[in-house]
Structure formats: structure tokens, C-alpha cells
Design a protein around this motif. Structure first.
Motif, PDB file in Angstrom:
ATOM      1  N   PRO A 285     119.234 -65.553  62.093  1.00 14.45           N
ATOM      2  CA  PRO A 285     120.489 -65.304  61.367  1.00 14.45           C
ATOM      3  C   PRO A 285     120.434 -63.954  60.657  1.00 14.45           C
ATOM      4  CG  PRO A 285     119.138 -66.885  60.184  1.00 14.45           C
ATOM      5  CD  PRO A 285     118.453 -66.642  61.495  1.00 14.45           C
ATOM      6  N   PHE A 286     121.095 -62.960  61.217  1.00 18.68           N
ATOM      7  CA  PHE A 286     121.044 -61.618  60.650  1.00 18.68           C
ATOM      8  C   PHE A 286     121.832 -61.515  59.343  1.00 18.68           C
ATOM      9  CE2 PHE A 286     120.112 -60.871  65.161  1.00 18.68           C
ATOM     10  CZ  PHE A 286     118.933 -60.148  65.023  1.00 18.68           C
ATOM     11  N   SER A 287     121.412 -60.573  58.504  1.00 22.68           N
ATOM     12  CA  SER A 287     122.050 -60.303  57.207  1.00 22.68           C
ATOM     13  C   SER A 287     122.048 -61.531  56.299  1.00 22.68           C
ATOM     14  CB  SER A 287     123.481 -59.794  57.414  1.00 22.68           C
ATOM     15  OG  SER A 287     123.477 -58.618  58.190  1.00 22.68           O
ATOM     16  N   LEU A 288     121.022 -62.331  56.420  1.00 22.47           N
ATOM     17  CA  LEU A 288     120.883 -63.514  55.574  1.00 22.47           C
ATOM     18  C   LEU A 288     120.721 -63.088  54.121  1.00 22.47           C
ATOM     19  CD1 LEU A 288     120.647 -66.605  56.124  1.00 22.47           C
ATOM     20  CD2 LEU A 288     118.166 -66.308  56.096  1.00 22.47           C
ATOM     21  N   LYS A 289     121.502 -63.684  53.228  1.00 21.29           N
ATOM     22  CA  LYS A 289     121.511 -63.264  51.826  1.00 21.29           C
ATOM     23  C   LYS A 289     120.401 -63.930  51.010  1.00 21.29           C
ATOM     24  CE  LYS A 289     125.131 -60.816  52.793  1.00 21.29           C
ATOM     25  NZ  LYS A 289     124.982 -59.380  53.041  1.00 21.29           N
ATOM     26  N   LYS A 290     120.523 -65.202  50.757  1.00 24.83           N
ATOM     27  CA  LYS A 290     119.535 -65.903  49.925  1.00 24.83           C
ATOM     28  C   LYS A 290     118.400 -66.418  50.812  1.00 24.83           C
ATOM     29  CE  LYS A 290     123.083 -67.308  46.605  1.00 24.83           C
ATOM     30  NZ  LYS A 290     123.763 -68.446  45.942  1.00 24.83           N
ATOM     31  N   TRP A 291     117.487 -65.521  51.092  1.00 25.60           N
ATOM     32  CA  TRP A 291     116.463 -65.836  52.085  1.00 25.60           C
ATOM     33  C   TRP A 291     115.066 -66.018  51.506  1.00 25.60           C
ATOM     34  CZ3 TRP A 291     112.511 -62.245  52.557  1.00 25.60           C
ATOM     35  CH2 TRP A 291     112.737 -60.978  51.986  1.00 25.60           C
ATOM     36  N   GLY A 292     114.879 -65.762  50.204  1.00 21.96           N
ATOM     37  CA  GLY A 292     113.569 -65.943  49.593  1.00 21.96           C
ATOM     38  C   GLY A 292     112.870 -64.640  49.258  1.00 21.96           C
ATOM     39  N   HIS A 293     113.642 -63.679  48.765  1.00 22.30           N
ATOM     40  CA  HIS A 293     113.095 -62.358  48.436  1.00 22.30           C
ATOM     41  C   HIS A 293     111.933 -62.451  47.454  1.00 22.30           C
ATOM     42  CE1 HIS A 293     112.974 -58.579  46.089  1.00 22.30           C
ATOM     43  NE2 HIS A 293     113.166 -58.005  47.267  1.00 22.30           N
ATOM     44  N   GLU A 294     112.111 -63.254  46.404  1.00 27.64           N
ATOM     45  CA  GLU A 294     111.065 -63.363  45.385  1.00 27.64           C
ATOM     46  C   GLU A 294     109.770 -63.903  45.971  1.00 27.64           C
ATOM     47  OE1 GLU A 294     110.999 -62.329  42.221  1.00 27.64           O
ATOM     48  OE2 GLU A 294     112.931 -61.389  42.669  1.00 27.64           O
ATOM     49  N   GLU A 295     109.874 -64.949  46.780  1.00 26.32           N
ATOM     50  CA  GLU A 295     108.680 -65.527  47.401  1.00 26.32           C
ATOM     51  C   GLU A 295     107.986 -64.510  48.311  1.00 26.32           C
ATOM     52  OE1 GLU A 295     111.679 -66.885  47.254  1.00 26.32           O
ATOM     53  OE2 GLU A 295     111.626 -69.090  47.233  1.00 26.32           O
ATOM     54  N   TRP A 296     108.792 -63.679  48.960  1.00 25.91           N
ATOM     55  CA  TRP A 296     108.245 -62.722  49.927  1.00 25.91           C
ATOM     56  C   TRP A 296     107.387 -61.663  49.243  1.00 25.91           C
ATOM     57  CZ3 TRP A 296     108.972 -64.034  54.906  1.00 25.91           C
ATOM     58  CH2 TRP A 296     108.555 -63.140  55.892  1.00 25.91           C
ATOM     59  N   THR A 297     107.700 -61.341  47.979  1.00 29.63           N
ATOM     60  CA  THR A 297     106.910 -60.323  47.271  1.00 29.63           C
ATOM     61  C   THR A 297     105.455 -60.755  47.090  1.00 29.63           C
ATOM     62  OG1 THR A 297     107.507 -61.226  45.091  1.00 29.63           O
ATOM     63  CG2 THR A 297     108.952 -59.505  46.009  1.00 29.63           C
ATOM     64  N   LYS A 298     105.230 -62.068  47.104  1.00 27.06           N
ATOM     65  CA  LYS A 298     103.863 -62.576  46.980  1.00 27.06           C
ATOM     66  C   LYS A 298     103.558 -63.574  48.100  1.00 27.06           C
ATOM     67  CE  LYS A 298     105.561 -65.695  43.291  1.00 27.06           C
ATOM     68  NZ  LYS A 298     106.900 -65.094  43.194  1.00 27.06           N
ATOM     69  N   ASP A 299     104.028 -63.232  49.287  1.00 31.98           N
ATOM     70  CA  ASP A 299     103.867 -64.108  50.448  1.00 31.98           C
ATOM     71  C   ASP A 299     102.388 -64.390  50.720  1.00 31.98           C
ATOM     72  OD1 ASP A 299     104.820 -65.486  52.833  1.00 31.98           O
ATOM     73  OD2 ASP A 299     103.884 -63.838  53.934  1.00 31.98           O
ATOM     74  N   SER A 300     102.035 -65.674  50.693  1.00 34.69           N
ATOM     75  CA  SER A 300     100.632 -66.064  50.870  1.00 34.69           C
ATOM     76  C   SER A 300     100.118 -65.806  52.282  1.00 34.69           C
ATOM     77  CB  SER A 300     100.456 -67.550  50.518  1.00 34.69           C
ATOM     78  OG  SER A 300     101.244 -68.367  51.371  1.00 34.69           O
ATOM     79  N   TRP A 301     101.029 -65.591  53.237  1.00 37.92           N
ATOM     80  CA  TRP A 301     100.627 -65.340  54.622  1.00 37.92           C
ATOM     81  C   TRP A 301     100.445 -63.842  54.903  1.00 37.92           C
ATOM     82  CZ3 TRP A 301      99.157 -69.724  56.634  1.00 37.92           C
ATOM     83  CH2 TRP A 301      99.787 -70.915  56.228  1.00 37.92           C
ATOM     84  N   GLY A 302     100.793 -63.023  53.918  1.00 40.43           N
ATOM     85  CA  GLY A 302     100.596 -61.585  54.096  1.00 40.43           C
ATOM     86  C   GLY A 302     101.604 -60.916  55.001  1.00 40.43           C
ATOM     87  N   ARG A 303     102.747 -61.544  55.209  1.00 37.42           N
ATOM     88  CA  ARG A 303     103.731 -60.952  56.110  1.00 37.42           C
ATOM     89  C   ARG A 303     104.363 -59.683  55.547  1.00 37.42           C
ATOM     90  NH1 ARG A 303     107.152 -66.358  57.090  1.00 37.42           N
ATOM     91  NH2 ARG A 303     106.551 -66.575  54.897  1.00 37.42           N
ATOM     92  N   ASN A 304     104.268 -59.478  54.223  1.00 36.81           N
ATOM     93  CA  ASN A 304     104.870 -58.297  53.603  1.00 36.81           C
ATOM     94  C   ASN A 304     103.966 -57.061  53.680  1.00 36.81           C
ATOM     95  OD1 ASN A 304     102.890 -58.954  51.781  1.00 36.81           O
ATOM     96  ND2 ASN A 304     104.288 -59.604  50.153  1.00 36.81           N
ATOM     97  N   ARG A 305     102.778 -57.207  54.266  1.00 39.59           N
ATOM     98  CA  ARG A 305     101.860 -56.069  54.346  1.00 39.59           C
ATOM     99  C   ARG A 305     102.323 -55.028  55.352  1.00 39.59           C
ATOM    100  NH1 ARG A 305      96.667 -60.019  54.946  1.00 39.59           N
ATOM    101  NH2 ARG A 305      96.765 -60.984  52.869  1.00 39.59           N
ATOM    102  N   ILE A 306     103.134 -55.441  56.285  1.00 41.94           N
ATOM    103  CA  ILE A 306     103.636 -54.509  57.294  1.00 41.94           C
ATOM    104  C   ILE A 306     105.072 -54.131  56.924  1.00 41.94           C
ATOM    105  CG2 ILE A 306     104.111 -54.158  59.744  1.00 41.94           C
ATOM    106  CD1 ILE A 306     102.134 -56.402  60.350  1.00 41.94           C
ATOM    107  N   GLY A 307     105.222 -52.982  56.283  1.00 44.22           N
ATOM    108  CA  GLY A 307     106.575 -52.507  55.989  1.00 44.22           C
ATOM    109  C   GLY A 307     107.130 -52.910  54.651  1.00 44.22           C
ATOM    110  N   GLY A 308     106.349 -53.574  53.815  1.00 49.58           N
ATOM    111  CA  GLY A 308     106.828 -53.904  52.479  1.00 49.58           C
ATOM    112  C   GLY A 308     107.800 -55.069  52.433  1.00 49.58           C
ATOM    113  N   VAL A 309     108.548 -55.141  51.325  1.00 52.48           N
ATOM    114  CA  VAL A 309     109.468 -56.262  51.096  1.00 52.48           C
ATOM    115  C   VAL A 309     110.905 -55.851  51.442  1.00 52.48           C
ATOM    116  CG1 VAL A 309     110.370 -57.879  49.381  1.00 52.48           C
ATOM    117  CG2 VAL A 309     107.975 -57.139  49.261  1.00 52.48           C
TER     118      VAL A 309
END
Length: 323
Positions: A285-309
Motif C-alpha cells: 500500500p503506497f503512501s501509507l500514512k500511519k505506518w509506524g514511524h516511531e517504531e521504525w526509528t528503533k526497529d529491532s530488526w535493523g531495517r532502518n540501517r539501509i537508508g535511514g527512517v
């Protein structure tokens, strides 16, 4: 009286579509799928159960105890929970349906738990006993056994209804339906092969996974080599249930569809690492609004390491990072 005459794809599509039309005026078109798909699935597994029962009787010279053994059936259907049991009801039909659904789910926890969704079958203002009786009677005359309707035919008719409901509603249809021409293009580009593990992190109604099976079949491979290797995740309960029904009605014996928010709670992992797959395909679903931005900043899976948040109001990059 029920008819055991085999149905062609066009006949079955017309038969199912007319059943859906009976809901007009009672249920919003966008919600047709939450009622018609569970009802279709219930009719199918009831008729297949009776078909299996009859075959077991023939095999055992009429031994009813033997014919009831779970080993003779794809799914267990408890006493009083077959289609004809509900057809006999004249009052509180919605409650009887809901009870049968829950009992069937409980009897098949590994395969059918939650598959009938959470539609409001007991809301008589929306679905009166008379309306439900008419709907059940419409589906009753034609047997939907495997002999009458082969799995590929039933599966294709199911896909037809998914598209029809999406076209008619236009209301959030993109949440669960991707045009099959787009699906076919994606699958052809990725060219999945037999025996590979396949993952769709935004699987909707399961169309991508079905197309992978068809692609392998057309390429001369065996679809059965994909059994147990098809994975999908979908956060909407009704849509994830439709995906599971879709795969089962296409004759897929083993698959993994998880009902959960992929970005917040990915379902497939090994230890501290997300699972890896041979082929990952999706139309998220593109342009998803409430998708979990806050959780992503401290994503336990490390998905934010490539390209930031990614930005708060757009989850597009988060989907790419996840995949």
C-alpha cells in the motif's frame, strides 16, 4: 434437490455473482466479500466432506464409522455444522452460521482457525432470517464437490469474484486487490521456479502467490514443489482470511499466511534475523500514512540501517527496506 452436474467456469461465475447480488440493499458493496467468501467456502467444504464420506462408504462396504474417520477427510466438520444443517434452520440463521463457523475453526486449528472472518452474521437489521434463507437457498441446489467443480475452476471463479467486488466497490479496493495484468507482469519478471520459497509481505487476497503457482505450472514445473514454501502477511483480518480461502480453493495443501502488520510486526523470522526467501514480490500500500514511524526509528530488526527512517506520512521506503 441438489445437482451434481459439473459446472463450467462461466456458469460458476454467474452462479456465484447472482448469490452476491442478493446482498444488495442490506450490505455495503465494499463488505460483500466478508459475507460471500465465507459462505462459498462453507458450501464447498461441506459438499467435499459429503463427497469424501460417500467415497469412504463405498470403500468400506457401507461402514459409517469408518467413513467418519478424520483420515478420510481434508477437514473435520463437527456434527450439526454441515451446510444442510444450517439450511434446515428457519430462525436465528445468522447465529447458527456463526456457531458452525466457529466450531469448524476449532475442529481444524492448524488450517482453518479464524478463516471465516468476523462479519456480523447475527445483525438482523442488516441480514434478516428471510434474507439469509434466500441466500442459502440460492447456493443450495448446486453441489460444489470436487467432482462437480475442479479446484482450478473454483479457484478461478473465486478470483473473478475478488475482481468483481473490487470493481464494484472502488472503496479501498486497492487495499486488497492488484489487477491481474500487473501481477502477471511482476511474476514474469521475477520468474520464480519450482521448489523456491516465495514471500509476499503485503499479500492481500493472495493473488501474487496464486500467480506464482500458475507461472511454475506454465513453465513445466510441478506446483506441488511450492507446498509449504508460500508465505504471505496481511494485516486486515477479513482480507487475510480471503487469501487463505483462495489458496485452499486452488488446491494448495500447505502455505503460511500470517495476519499481522508487516512493518510493525513481521511474522517470519529465525532467531534475531528476519527470514530470507528465494523470491520476494509485492504491491504494498503506497503512501501509507500511519505506518509506524516511531517504531521504525528503533526497529529491532535493523531495517532502518539501509537508508535511514522514511517520512512519517509515507511508508514506501519502509516497504523497500523490509523487502
Amino acid at each position: 434437490m441438489t445437482l451434481d452436474i459439473p459446472l463450467s467456469l462461466s456458469e460458476l461465475e454467474n452462479y456465484l455473482a447472482k448469490g452476491a447480488d442478493l446482498l444488495r440493499g442490506s450490505v455495503d458493496q465494499a463488505d460483500f466479500k466478508a459475507y460471500i467468501f465465507p459462505l462459498m467456502f462453507f458450501k464447498r467444504i461441506s459438499d467435499v466432506y459429503l463427497e469424501e464420506y460417500a467415497a469412504a462408504l463405498d470403500e468400506s462396504d457401507g461402514d459409517h464409522e469408518y467413513a467418519s474417520f478424520a483420515e478420510n477427510h481434508r477437514f473435520t466438520i463437527p456434527d450439526g455444522c454441515l451446510w444442510d444443517d444450517i439450511r434446515e434452520r428457519t430462525e436465528n440463521i445468522g447465529q447458527a452460521l456463526q456457531t458452525a463457523f466457529r466450531e469448524i475453526e476449532k475442529a481444524n486449528p492448524d488450517t482453518l482457525y479464524g478463516i471465516f472472518g468476523n462479519a456480523s452474521w447475527t445483525n438482523k437489521e442488516k441480514l434478516s432470517d428471510a434474507k439469509l434463507a434466500n441466500l442459502i437457498e440460492h447456493f443450495s441446489p448446486q453441489t460444489l464437490s470436487k467432482a462437480a467443480v475442479a479446484p482450478d475452476v473454483f479457484g478461478n471463479a473465486y478470483e473473478y469474484l475478488i475482481k468483481r467486488f473490487a470493481d464494484q466497490s472502488n472503496k479501498k479496493a486497492g487495499e486488497y486487490y492488484t489487477p491481474r495484468s500487473v501481477v502477471g507482469l511482476l511474476v514474469n519478471i521475477l520468474d520464480p521456479a519450482e521448489g523456491e520459497t516465495i514471500y509476499d509481505p503485503a499479500c492481500g487476497t493472495g493473488g501474487m502467490l496464486i500467480e506464482v503457482i500458475e507461472h511454475v505450472k506454465k513453465s513445466g514445473g510441478s506446483p506441488k514443489t511450492l507446498w509449504g514454501k508460500l508465505y504471505g502477511q496481511e494485516k486486515v483480518l477479513a482480507t487475510s482470511a480471503i487469501a487463505r480461502m483462495n489458496l485452499l480453493l486452488h488446491g494448495v495443501e500447505d502455505f503460511n499466511i500470517a495476519r499481522e502488520d508487516t512493518l510493525r510486526t513481521p511474522a517470519f523470522y529465525t532467531g534475531n534475523h528476519l527470514a530470507q526467501f528465494d523470491c520476494v514480490l509485492a504491491n504494498p500500500p503506497f503512501s501509507l500514512k500511519k505506518w509506524g514511524h516511531e517504531e521504525w526509528t528503533k526497529d529491532s530488526w535493523g531495517r532502518n540501517r539501509i537508508g535511514g527512517v522514511p517520512p512519517k506520512g509515507y511508508a514506501d521506503w519502509a516497504w523497500v527496506q523490509h523487502m
